[in-house]
Design an enzyme around this catalytic site. Structure first.
Site, PDB file in Angstrom:
ATOM      1  N   THR A  57      36.610  44.500 -11.172  1.00  0.00           N
ATOM      2  CA  THR A  57      35.385  43.724 -11.027  1.00  0.00           C
ATOM      3  C   THR A  57      34.634  43.701 -12.347  1.00  0.00           C
ATOM      4  O   THR A  57      34.590  44.709 -13.062  1.00  0.00           O
ATOM      5  CB  THR A  57      34.488  44.344  -9.943  1.00  0.00           C
ATOM      6  OG1 THR A  57      35.200  44.355  -8.697  1.00  0.00           O
ATOM      7  CG2 THR A  57      33.194  43.553  -9.774  1.00  0.00           C
ATOM      8  N   GLY A 111      38.042  46.213 -16.346  1.00  0.00           N
ATOM      9  CA  GLY A 111      37.302  46.453 -17.575  1.00  0.00           C
ATOM     10  C   GLY A 111      36.685  47.837 -17.589  1.00  0.00           C
ATOM     11  O   GLY A 111      36.969  48.686 -16.743  1.00  0.00           O
ATOM     12  N   ALA A 112      35.812  48.080 -18.565  1.00  0.00           N
ATOM     13  CA  ALA A 112      35.113  49.364 -18.685  1.00  0.00           C
ATOM     14  C   ALA A 112      33.790  49.131 -19.401  1.00  0.00           C
ATOM     15  O   ALA A 112      33.663  48.208 -20.208  1.00  0.00           O
ATOM     16  CB  ALA A 112      35.961  50.378 -19.453  1.00  0.00           C
ATOM     17  N   LYS A 123      32.542  53.433 -15.749  1.00  0.00           N
ATOM     18  CA  LYS A 123      32.609  52.145 -15.084  1.00  0.00           C
ATOM     19  C   LYS A 123      31.519  52.098 -14.013  1.00  0.00           C
ATOM     20  O   LYS A 123      30.931  53.102 -13.684  1.00  0.00           O
ATOM     21  CB  LYS A 123      33.988  51.929 -14.447  1.00  0.00           C
ATOM     22  CG  LYS A 123      35.113  51.801 -15.475  1.00  0.00           C
ATOM     23  CD  LYS A 123      36.489  51.686 -14.842  1.00  0.00           C
ATOM     24  CE  LYS A 123      36.548  50.660 -13.735  1.00  0.00           C
ATOM     25  NZ  LYS A 123      36.116  49.315 -14.176  1.00  0.00           N
ATOM     26  N   GLY A 124      31.282  50.914 -13.499  1.00  0.00           N
ATOM     27  CA  GLY A 124      30.306  50.769 -12.421  1.00  0.00           C
ATOM     28  C   GLY A 124      29.097  49.951 -12.789  1.00  0.00           C
ATOM     29  O   GLY A 124      28.146  49.879 -12.007  1.00  0.00           O
ATOM     30  N   GLU A 132      36.676  50.462  -6.942  1.00  0.00           N
ATOM     31  CA  GLU A 132      37.540  50.444  -8.125  1.00  0.00           C
ATOM     32  C   GLU A 132      38.381  51.719  -8.199  1.00  0.00           C
ATOM     33  O   GLU A 132      39.585  51.672  -8.479  1.00  0.00           O
ATOM     34  CB  GLU A 132      36.693  50.277  -9.393  1.00  0.00           C
ATOM     35  CG  GLU A 132      36.129  48.878  -9.559  1.00  0.00           C
ATOM     36  CD  GLU A 132      35.100  48.758 -10.671  1.00  0.00           C
ATOM     37  OE1 GLU A 132      34.772  47.619 -11.048  1.00  0.00           O
ATOM     38  OE2 GLU A 132      34.624  49.810 -11.157  1.00  0.00           O
TER      39      GLU A 132
END
Length: 327
Positions: A57, A111-112, A123-124, A132
């Site tokens: 995402t 992604g990151a 992430k987040g 994820e």
């Protein structure tokens, strides 16, 4: 078609927005597109009628999804880590599967917000960190796609997201402050799981694996945005001169989902050896913290010993206060 070369001098075959030998600078959006296109090479390698791809995402993952549209009919479908990604996949005619119906995936692409040279990540930023982590855990290989600005020496500049059950928001926030962080509620945001996000600032993360474990052990935390216990296997970082590829160090701890060889004896987590008898980097050793003495030892609470200076003392204070239950 231009070739985007990695630092290992092996070409990443991906369409580039423009030649990299011009003086023009690529925008961040063009760099993201470059990384997303490079990840399609991994899809080429595994594409088959029965293959399901894991998809993350975020803005870079969105570009990867758009490129994945060309594989309609060549792969079975995809598992999405959020409702947003599921809708985008469906709009391209790619079948979206429930993870409960998928036992294995060859790759997960995401992604990151930050990544270090050990391929640990934060992430987040998009709020999908829990799903994820779950989807990535089923994939054999985690492919991280990002632009070069996300590569850092120490993580923590980007606020660390923590997904929290709403009733535990303040209880979790108090413990996070003891660990040296400054938590802020992400206003007006609810995760796909119906929870809230605390974005934690002010943490210079030197022991990401230990900190990930400590945060996840706080009652009320669903998960946190550190992807260190199970980090990326490959990072594709878009630069002004092409795509730089980083691979997980060979001594890094293997995927938590990797099965033990049939008949192999079980090993202790802290002995530095996996079930295949290969020397590995030691995982954070588990030890006991005695709340009465404030020292390692005793029988009350289990904590990772290698937390680094930012969390070691705080973990003992938390144990004395009784905020982390016995295991």
């Amino acid at each position: 078609m231009h070739l985007c070369y990695s630092v290992r001098s092996s070409p990443i075959r991906a369409p580039c927005a423009r030649t990299f030998y011009s003086d023009a600078m690529l925008s961040q959006q063009e760099l993201k597109q470059q990384a997303a296109d490079a990840a399609l090479q991994f899809v080429d390698e595994v594409a088959a009628p029965d293959v399901v791809i894991g998809v993350g995402t975020g803005s870079t993952a969105d570009l990867f999804i758009d490129g994945l549209a060309a594989y309609q009919g060549r792969i079975r479908g995809a598992v999405a880590s959020s409702e947003r990604s599921a809708a985008r996949l469906a709009s391209h005619g790619i079948e979206v599967f429930d993870l409960n119906d998928v036992a294995w995936m060859p790759i997960y692409v995401d992604g990151a917000d930050e990544i270090d040279d050990h391929l640990h990540m934060i992430k987040g930023g998009g709020g999908a960190l829990t799903r994820e982590k779950i989807v990535a855990s089923v994939a054999e290989k985690f492919i991280c796609i990002a632009d070069e600005s996300k590569l850092v020496e120490h993580m923590g500049t980007f606020p660390l997201p923590i997904e929290v059950i709403p009733m535990a928001r303040e209880a979790v926030a108090r413990i996070v402050r003891l660990l040296g962080g400054t938590p802020n509620l992400r206003a007006g945001f609810t995760t796909d799981n119906g929870n809230v996000i605390l974005d934690v600032k002010g943490m210079r993360i030197t022991e990401p694996q230990g900190l990930e474990k400590v945060l996840n052990d706080i009652p009320g935390v669903v998960t946190n945005g550190l992807f260190a216990l199970r980090g990326a296997d490959v990072a594709l970082l878009a630069t002004q001169s092409g795509v730089r590829r980083l691979d997980k160090p060979r001594h890094a701890w293997p995927s938590l989902a990797r099965p033990r060889r049939c008949g192999a004896p079980a090993r202790r987590l802290d002995d530095g050896i996996d079930s295949r008898d290969q020397p590995l980097q030691r995982r954070p050793r588990l030890c006991r913290v005695d709340p009465a003495e404030g020292q390692v030892g005793g029988d009350a609470f289990v904590q990772p010993c290698r937390l680094g200076p930012q969390a070691a003392g705080a973990a003992q204070r938390i144990a004395r206060r009784g905020n982390i239950p016995a295991t």
